[in-house]
Structure formats: structure tokens, C-alpha cells
Enzyme design. Sequence first.
Site: not given
Length: 315
Positions: A291, A288, A270
Site C-alpha cells: 500500500a 510489506h 515481520e
Amino acid sequence: MIRILANDGIHPDGQLLLEEAGYEVITDKVPQDELASVINDYDAIIVRSATKIRQPLIDQCSRLKVICRAGVGLDNIDVAYAKEQGIAVFNTPAASSQSVAELVIGHILTISRSLHVSNREMLGGDFKKLKKQFSKGKQLAGSTMGIIGFGRIGVALASTALGMGMKVIVSDPFVERREIPLFPNHFGVKSNAVIYTDKMEDVLRQADVLSLHVPSFDKPLIGADELALMKDDAILVNAARGGVIDEEALLAVLDSGKLMGAGLDVFVGEPTPDERLLNHPKVSVSPHIGASTTAAQSMIGGELADILITFFGEQ
Ligand code: NAD
């Protein structure tokens, strides 16, 4: 006045709570290489994963009292060093667990019905051919969800999987049993529906769907040997940290025909993941975003405000 730099942003709900408590919150992003020159204007800094708080920056801090990570992983902060210098470090571990669990379910449903490929190929594609190609979907109700790492996210995932009619088997060397909060409409599901095993191999062998919810380690938890134990048509999901799976071993297994597919929210490289994974027809990917729901970000903002107001007090 307490001045807070939210360098990777903060949800407006959290910002409002802080401002109502008399704090000044600055959300203008300061580039990483300019942080040292402004850090002494602030009492606290809030970061997500983008901003790094490493030892050389900490050495420049004479005013900073608190570093807050809006999220879980603290890998972008030299936590022990900061604490040695008298700077408190906090994160917000609980606020996003349900959102991460729901993204995992999204990847599982995607792979189980080949939605990622349908989405790419139906426009201009041969409808009948694709219908035949995707005719061997996996029904989740009645199948077994394996969960390795039974902390906050693992428990949220178990609750959701039980509600979908899945069986659940978990392994976590540091957990004996956990309460599984069940949603109110899940009548008839008991929290002892989860099977606990102290052998990760049991989970690898029995799971139709395997999801990883562990911290990152020095070396991958899931490599070629572990992948070899999995069912040939299992689905594997990683929304923990990139290095938890050996990506080369995963690619080799996918190419060999084993596994129905993999869902990946996190990657070793990443923010530039291995393109072989991004392009792979058996892989569903996301950048990613476990959340990254407005509900989770609002809860994180609220939790950050609570932490800082408890630390500094009302102004
Ligand atoms: P947690 O600390 O609540 O749970 C982790 C669990 O892993 C603990 O119960 C621990 O005992 C267990 N564990 C440790 N070593 C183990 C091993 N060898 N085998 C099995 N279990 C082991 O953490 P959490 O909040 O559930 O987060 C889990 C992971 O998800 C972390 O890596 C976190 O960074 C990541 N995460 C990702 C996102 C995302 O956006 N994708 C968001 C939040 C968290």
C-alpha cells in the site's frame, strides 16, 4: 477542539483536510510503552500497523472515541474489545487495492525474467553467462493468472492481468461474480473473461502465476499439499498476510526445484523475516510495501479525514 494523534503518521493531504475542518492533528510518534500515559489527551488515534492498540491500553482510555487504521488489516487492534468499550474502529480498505495489485505484478515480472538476480549479479558478473542463465523467461500474455480471494485487491489484479493479455481464473467461496473495472484503453476485453471456480484446486492446477488475496486464517491456506498441485514452473505471490503460506513448505518446494519462484511482500516473522527466504535465489522480496505508494497514502489520508469529519462533524 477535537485532538487526533496520528501515531504512525498521516499523508499531508489528509492532515490538511482535518486541520481545515478545525481539528488538531499531532503526528509526533509516541513510543508504544508511553501511549497509555498520553492517550487521554486525544479523541481519536490513527495507526498503521506499527502501533498496537490492545486491551490493556484500551482499558486506560476515558476520552478516546475513535481508532482509525490507515490501511486494511486490523490485526494490531483489539477491535471487538474496543467496540465493547464504546470506541468506534474504522479502516480504509479500498484506497490501496490498485497499489497492492501493481506490486504483485512487479513481483511477477521480476520472477518471470529473473530481474532480482540480474540486479544483484550483473555488476562485475559475466554478461554472456548471465544472458544464457536468464534465457528461459516466462511471457505473461497468454498465460493464466490464478487468484485466490476475489475481493478488492483480487479484482484490481484481475483487471490489470486481463489488460496484460493474461487469462484469469479465480476462487473465492464467498463471491459468485464481480464487476471487473477495466481501464479505458483495454478495448475488447470483456468482464466475463474471468473464469470462476468453486474449487481452489482448479486454480492451483491451472495457474502459471498464482496470487493470494485472502484474509489471514488460524493456519496457512497454502501448505505442502496445495503447493504440490501447482505447475512445476509456476510463480507464486503473497501480498496478503505472512501466515497465508506455510513458509517451511514453500522453502522445501523451492529447494526441490519446483516453482519458477515466489514473490513475497509479507512474512510470518515481520519485521525480521526468515533469512532463508530473503537470501533465496528464487524469491523476490519487498518489506510489506503493497500500500506504500504516494497515491494510495494520499487516498488513505483523504478517506481517514472523511471518516473522522463524518464522525465528529465540522468544528
Ligand atoms: P477483501 O476483504 O476485499 O477480500 C478478501 C477476499 O478473500 C474476500 O472476497 C473473501 O470472500 C475471500 N476469502 C475469504 N476466505 C477465503 C478462502 N478460504 N478462499 C478464497 N477466498 C477467500 O480484502 P482485500 O482488500 O482484497 O485484501 C486482501 C488481503 O491483502 C488481506 O489479507 C489484507 O490484509 C492484505 N493487504 C495487504 C497489503 C500489503 O501491503 N501487502 C495492503 C492491503 C491489504
